[in-house]
Design a protein around this motif. Structure first.
Motif, PDB file in Angstrom:
ATOM      1  N   GLN A  43       0.813  -1.213   0.000  1.00 25.63           N
ATOM      2  CA  GLN A  43       0.000   0.000   0.000  1.00 25.63           C
ATOM      3  C   GLN A  43       0.844   1.260   0.000  1.00 25.63           C
ATOM      4  O   GLN A  43       0.452   2.270  -0.575  1.00 25.63           O
ATOM      5  N   TYR A  44       1.978   1.226   0.680  1.00 25.86           N
ATOM      6  CA  TYR A  44       2.888   2.370   0.689  1.00 25.86           C
ATOM      7  C   TYR A  44       4.260   1.898   1.151  1.00 25.86           C
ATOM      8  O   TYR A  44       4.419   0.797   1.675  1.00 25.86           O
ATOM      9  N   GLY A  45       5.244   2.747   0.955  1.00 25.19           N
ATOM     10  CA  GLY A  45       6.581   2.531   1.490  1.00 25.19           C
ATOM     11  C   GLY A  45       6.998   3.802   2.200  1.00 25.19           C
ATOM     12  O   GLY A  45       6.758   4.902   1.692  1.00 25.19           O
ATOM     13  N   LEU A  46       7.574   3.677   3.382  1.00 25.53           N
ATOM     14  CA  LEU A  46       7.998   4.833   4.161  1.00 25.53           C
ATOM     15  C   LEU A  46       9.451   4.637   4.567  1.00 25.53           C
ATOM     16  O   LEU A  46       9.780   3.655   5.236  1.00 25.53           O
ATOM     17  N   PHE A  47      10.305   5.557   4.128  1.00 26.43           N
ATOM     18  CA  PHE A  47      11.734   5.478   4.418  1.00 26.43           C
ATOM     19  C   PHE A  47      12.188   6.738   5.133  1.00 26.43           C
ATOM     20  O   PHE A  47      11.733   7.836   4.821  1.00 26.43           O
ATOM     21  N   GLU A  48      13.115   6.563   6.070  1.00 24.23           N
ATOM     22  CA  GLU A  48      13.730   7.698   6.758  1.00 24.23           C
ATOM     23  C   GLU A  48      15.085   7.945   6.114  1.00 24.23           C
ATOM     24  O   GLU A  48      15.915   7.045   6.037  1.00 24.23           O
ATOM     25  N   TRP A  49      15.290   9.147   5.636  1.00 24.64           N
ATOM     26  CA  TRP A  49      16.500   9.523   4.904  1.00 24.64           C
ATOM     27  C   TRP A  49      17.315  10.454   5.801  1.00 24.64           C
ATOM     28  O   TRP A  49      16.896  11.571   6.067  1.00 24.64           O
ATOM     29  N   ASN A  50      18.479   9.962   6.281  1.00 26.33           N
ATOM     30  CA  ASN A  50      19.339  10.718   7.198  1.00 26.33           C
ATOM     31  C   ASN A  50      20.598  11.129   6.451  1.00 26.33           C
ATOM     32  O   ASN A  50      21.470  10.298   6.196  1.00 26.33           O
ATOM     33  N   MET A  51      20.686  12.397   6.101  1.00 25.74           N
ATOM     34  CA  MET A  51      21.803  12.900   5.310  1.00 25.74           C
ATOM     35  C   MET A  51      22.849  13.561   6.199  1.00 25.74           C
ATOM     36  O   MET A  51      22.509  14.279   7.141  1.00 25.74           O
ATOM     37  N   THR A  52      24.107  13.308   5.883  1.00 23.39           N
ATOM     38  CA  THR A  52      25.198  13.995   6.562  1.00 23.39           C
ATOM     39  C   THR A  52      25.313  15.384   5.943  1.00 23.39           C
ATOM     40  O   THR A  52      24.527  15.755   5.075  1.00 23.39           O
ATOM     41  N   GLY A  53      26.305  16.121   6.340  1.00 24.66           N
ATOM     42  CA  GLY A  53      26.531  17.434   5.742  1.00 24.66           C
ATOM     43  C   GLY A  53      27.115  17.362   4.341  1.00 24.66           C
ATOM     44  O   GLY A  53      27.224  18.378   3.661  1.00 24.66           O
ATOM     45  N   ALA A  54      27.467  16.149   3.884  1.00 26.44           N
ATOM     46  CA  ALA A  54      28.019  15.994   2.542  1.00 26.44           C
ATOM     47  C   ALA A  54      26.952  16.288   1.490  1.00 26.44           C
ATOM     48  O   ALA A  54      25.787  15.922   1.646  1.00 26.44           O
ATOM     49  N   ARG A  55      27.354  16.955   0.439  1.00 25.50           N
ATOM     50  CA  ARG A  55      26.428  17.294  -0.631  1.00 25.50           C
ATOM     51  C   ARG A  55      26.003  16.010  -1.347  1.00 25.50           C
ATOM     52  O   ARG A  55      26.809  15.128  -1.604  1.00 25.50           O
ATOM     53  N   GLY A  56      24.723  15.907  -1.659  1.00 24.21           N
ATOM     54  CA  GLY A  56      24.237  14.726  -2.369  1.00 24.21           C
ATOM     55  C   GLY A  56      22.731  14.673  -2.405  1.00 24.21           C
ATOM     56  O   GLY A  56      22.052  15.381  -1.670  1.00 24.21           O
ATOM     57  N   GLY A  57      22.227  13.818  -3.279  1.00 25.43           N
ATOM     58  CA  GLY A  57      20.790  13.641  -3.424  1.00 25.43           C
ATOM     59  C   GLY A  57      20.483  12.991  -4.753  1.00 25.43           C
ATOM     60  O   GLY A  57      21.288  12.237  -5.287  1.00 25.43           O
ATOM     61  N   ALA A  58      19.308  13.282  -5.281  1.00 26.69           N
ATOM     62  CA  ALA A  58      18.849  12.701  -6.545  1.00 26.69           C
ATOM     63  C   ALA A  58      18.627  13.803  -7.577  1.00 26.69           C
ATOM     64  O   ALA A  58      18.036  14.838  -7.261  1.00 26.69           O
ATOM     65  N   ASP A  59      19.096  13.571  -8.788  1.00 31.01           N
ATOM     66  CA  ASP A  59      18.866  14.506  -9.894  1.00 31.01           C
ATOM     67  C   ASP A  59      17.404  14.449 -10.334  1.00 31.01           C
ATOM     68  O   ASP A  59      16.693  13.480 -10.025  1.00 31.01           O
ATOM     69  N   PRO A  60      16.932  15.444 -11.099  1.00 33.34           N
ATOM     70  CA  PRO A  60      15.539  15.435 -11.556  1.00 33.34           C
ATOM     71  C   PRO A  60      15.184  14.148 -12.303  1.00 33.34           C
ATOM     72  O   PRO A  60      15.919  13.696 -13.182  1.00 33.34           O
ATOM     73  N   HIS A  61      14.051  13.583 -11.903  1.00 35.26           N
ATOM     74  CA  HIS A  61      13.570  12.330 -12.478  1.00 35.26           C
ATOM     75  C   HIS A  61      12.060  12.224 -12.245  1.00 35.26           C
ATOM     76  O   HIS A  61      11.467  13.081 -11.587  1.00 35.26           O
ATOM     77  N   PHE A  62      11.461  11.141 -12.760  1.00 37.91           N
ATOM     78  CA  PHE A  62      10.046  10.883 -12.504  1.00 37.91           C
ATOM     79  C   PHE A  62       9.809   9.380 -12.443  1.00 37.91           C
ATOM     80  O   PHE A  62      10.673   8.579 -12.822  1.00 37.91           O
ATOM     81  N   HIS A  63       8.632   9.005 -11.942  1.00 38.92           N
ATOM     82  CA  HIS A  63       8.235   7.608 -11.818  1.00 38.92           C
ATOM     83  C   HIS A  63       6.891   7.420 -12.510  1.00 38.92           C
ATOM     84  O   HIS A  63       6.032   8.303 -12.451  1.00 38.92           O
TER      85      HIS A  63
END
Length: 158
Positions: A43-63
């Protein structure tokens, strides 16, 4: 209506925090698979995303098959809504329907935390685990190889 009985039933699922799977990226970002689709009947997925001070993430995209929502719990997370980048802080929320272009990044230089909700609940933990393995191994994929990895996980560059 997906439940048609006239009486309730005992069907809740409990999982202790010590049993929650997670993955850590070379940057130190730690993703906790709090409630993957396998634990919520898809029914759903729930994730906790814990980022350090390092630069990063996801580029523009879609699903194509699921929506994605972001809820910032701590720090500043840059969220892309398809048109502009927003510096989201504690309590800010972004909903992205299927097909909606989006991205996220921590560019603040300090830790940040957010929840990511996928609905319905695809096996995103498989994608994030594969991505962590690629990065941890220092593998360099070609553009074609990245497209293949992303497509297997319903992720398309924008």
């Amino acid at each position: 209506m997906s439940y048609t009985k006239d009486v309730g039933e005992v069907s809740a699922r409990y999982r202790p925090g010590a049993e929650v799977p997670s993955v850590t990226y070379p940057s130190g970002t730690h993703v906790v698979f709090t409630a993957p689709g396998s634990a919520t009947n898809g029914q759903y997925g729930l994730f906790e995303w814990n980022m350090t001070g390092a630069r990063g993430g996801a580029d523009p995209h879609f699903h194509k098959t699921f929506s994605e929502s972001f809820y910032v719990m701590e720090g500043t997370v840059r969220l892309f809504n398809g048109e502009t980048w927003i510096d989201a802080t504690k309590g800010d929320f972004l909903y992205v329907p299927q097909g909606g272009i989006h991205a996220f990044s921590n560019e603040s230089g300090v830790p940040a935390r957010m929840l990511i909700l996928f609905a319905p609940g695809p096996p995103r933990e498989e994608y994030f685990s594969e991505l962590a393995e690629i990065r941890s191994a220092g593998r360099k994929l070609t553009d074609e190889e990245w497209i293949e990895v992303w497509a297997r996980h319903d992720q398309y560059p924008a």
